[in-house]
Design an enzyme around this catalytic site. Sequence first.
Site, short mmCIF file in Angstrom:
data_model
loop_
_atom_site.label_atom_id
_atom_site.label_comp_id
_atom_site.label_asym_id
_atom_site.label_seq_id
_atom_site.Cartn_x
_atom_site.Cartn_y
_atom_site.Cartn_z
N GLU A 57 2.15 17.34 8.28
CA GLU A 57 1.95 15.93 8.09
C GLU A 57 2.09 15.48 6.70
O GLU A 57 2.76 14.33 6.33
CB GLU A 57 0.69 15.38 8.58
CG GLU A 57 0.37 15.33 10.26
CD GLU A 57 1.24 14.17 10.77
OE1 GLU A 57 1.70 13.28 9.95
OE2 GLU A 57 1.43 14.10 11.90
N GLU A 106 5.00 3.55 1.32
CA GLU A 106 4.94 3.67 -0.13
C GLU A 106 3.88 5.02 -0.05
O GLU A 106 3.00 5.18 0.82
CB GLU A 106 4.22 2.58 -0.88
CG GLU A 106 4.94 1.28 -0.80
CD GLU A 106 4.19 0.01 -1.53
OE1 GLU A 106 3.86 0.25 -2.93
OE2 GLU A 106 3.80 -0.93 -0.94
#
Length: 137
Positions: A57, A106
């Site tokens: 992840e 972001e």
Amino acid sequence: MSEAPRLAVGAVIVDPRADGPHVVLVRRTSPPRVGQWSLPGGKVERGETIERALVREIREECGLDVRVGPLLEVIELIDERVHYVVLDYVCSVVGGALRAGDDASEAAWVAAYDLAEYSVTEAVARVISRAIADERE
């Protein structure tokens, strides 16, 4: 809400810089909390160990390769649609370069004293504070 809770993992990645500790935050593009800044992480897939899920992840979401450290806290995210049980671990960077990936618009190294500017949840701020305190010991 009829589904069973989903298991997820999160990483508190701390860089103890001379000007104060910094942590990685990502702006989420997927539920829960779309558009908000949070710790990188995501769901554990069937047949995947927690450590492997966390490494995957973090690589997918923010481009970093990490070594998984100790478990900091278990957080529950519950709303009308989902229930996640999130295991937050301290992680250290061993490679890669910070960038926004698949579930983030972001990604940033954020000074711990600037967390309020990113409107992180109380739980995120608490877990980060705990990780930083543990680093200093």
